[in-house]
Design a protein around this motif. Structure first.
Motif, PDB file in Angstrom:
ATOM      1  N   ASP A   1     -79.089  27.474-132.287  1.00  0.00           N
ATOM      2  CA  ASP A   1     -79.156  28.450-133.375  1.00  0.00           C
ATOM      3  C   ASP A   1     -78.951  27.688-134.688  1.00  0.00           C
ATOM      4  O   ASP A   1     -77.897  27.094-134.907  1.00  0.00           O
ATOM      5  CB  ASP A   1     -78.067  29.507-133.211  1.00  0.00           C
TER       6      ASP A   1
ATOM      7  N   ASP B   1     -78.247  28.617-137.541  1.00  0.00           N
ATOM      8  CA  ASP B   1     -77.180  29.141-138.390  1.00  0.00           C
ATOM      9  C   ASP B   1     -75.789  28.723-137.934  1.00  0.00           C
ATOM     10  O   ASP B   1     -74.811  28.928-138.644  1.00  0.00           O
ATOM     11  CB  ASP B   1     -77.252  30.671-138.433  1.00  0.00           C
ATOM     12  N   ARG B   2     -75.702  28.144-136.763  1.00  0.00           N
ATOM     13  CA  ARG B   2     -74.402  27.766-136.218  1.00  0.00           C
ATOM     14  C   ARG B   2     -73.926  26.445-136.828  1.00  0.00           C
ATOM     15  O   ARG B   2     -74.676  25.471-136.906  1.00  0.00           O
ATOM     16  CB  ARG B   2     -74.488  27.623-134.696  1.00  0.00           C
TER      17      ARG B   2
ATOM     18  N   ILE C   1     -71.154  30.960-136.091  1.00  0.00           N
ATOM     19  CA  ILE C   1     -72.120  31.426-137.080  1.00  0.00           C
ATOM     20  C   ILE C   1     -71.356  32.207-138.145  1.00  0.00           C
ATOM     21  O   ILE C   1     -70.766  33.248-137.847  1.00  0.00           O
ATOM     22  CB  ILE C   1     -73.201  32.299-136.422  1.00  0.00           C
TER      23      ILE C   1
END
Length: 294
Positions: A146, A148-149, A232
């Motif tokens: 991910d 956004d992590r 996140i």
């Protein structure tokens, strides 16, 4: 403490439905692990405990926790699952375990394993440690990346504790370990996915009585969650827990040692107060083993 009501990972995908939101909050509540310093353990003892989790007074899960501290090795294992109404629409179960050596009185973890099963999938986490540093770890099946992590770096995995070993709070000295000084602690945690800090402040002293086993004093601490990496930032659960100032945790002693473990944990949530509490807390001291001579 490790999670006794293992429903879904706290960083599950976003959803507007009630079911994932409820599961996410409960998993985050149960997943708060308490970790404290690499100080020497004292003597040997065992704990056999049963816990019940509730949300707004409604039982939602049960689990057990066994700890065995010997003169040269230690082990800890937990298992649990959802119960009642919650089980009918978001059933889940899980196990966790850690083991290691006792070196010069200090608990030194060498391995940690955890497994969670829901109606949709089973996930396993494995961590190998060497003197507080993560030597190897894996999440099976491997989760998708991910963007956004926040990335967990090698530096984040040094000088940390696994969640299970981390649950053992050691109090230095020779007097009663159940004192306000026990709350003067903070610790770094790596659970295989996320790196975070947990901090304690003394709140008050109380007395408790389990349905079976321990009855006596506990020290109640305020618990603060500080995310570092592997999360996140926009996730509501993370934001809420990081801003929360009303989480409380009570520690009770393991007989024959200077180790305290959680007796209950209280976490306010938007769905009502969540609580994990021991119903049975049986702890016994073990005499040191005598070396055989010829």
């Amino acid at each position: 403490m490790d999670c006794f009501v293992l429903i879904t990972p706290p960083l599950a995908p976003k959803s507007r439905s009630v079911r994932p939101r409820l599961a996410g909050w409960l998993a985050a509540f149960c997943g708060l692990s308490v970790v404290w310093g690499a100080l020497p353990a004292a003597a040997q003892g065992k704990l056999e405990a049963q816990y019940e989790a509730s949300l707004s007074g409604i039982p939602v899960g049960k689990g057990g926790w066994n700890i065995d501290i010997q003169d040269d090795v230690f082990s800890a294992a937990a298992a649990g699952g959802t119960t009642g109404l919650l089980k009918s629409f978001t059933g889940g179960s899980g196990t966790g375990a850690s083991q290691g050596r006792v070196v010069n009185g200090a608990l030194v973890a060498t391995g940690y394993q955890a497994s969670t099963t829901t109606s949709k999938k089973t996930e396993e986490i494995r961590i190998t440690l060497d003197k507080g540093n993560v030597k190897d770890f894996a999440i099976l099946p491997e989760p998708p990346v991910d963007p956004d992590r926040i990335v967990v770096t090698d530096a984040h995995r040094r000088g940390v504790w696994d969640p299970m070993t981390a649950s053992l709070l050691r109090v230095p000295g020779n007097g009663d370990p159940v004192t306000p000084e026990a709350c003067h602690n903070s610790a770094p945690v790596f659970d295989g996915r996320m790196r975070y800090d947990l901090k304690l402040d003394f709140k008050r002293m109380e007395s408790v009585k389990a349905e079976k086993g321990y009855h006596g004093p506990v020290v109640v601490c305020s618990l603060y969650f500080v995310p570092v990496a592997g999360y996140i930032p926009d996730r509501p659960v993370i934001k809420y827990l990081a801003a929360q100032r009303h989480i409380e945790i009570a520690f009770a002693p393991v007989a024959g040692t200077r180790i305290l473990v959680p007796f209950w944990l209280k976490v306010p949530t938007p769905l009502g107060p969540a609580m994990l509490e021991a119903t049975s807390f049986i702890t016994t001291a073990q005499p040191p083993r005598v070396a055989k001579t010829q």
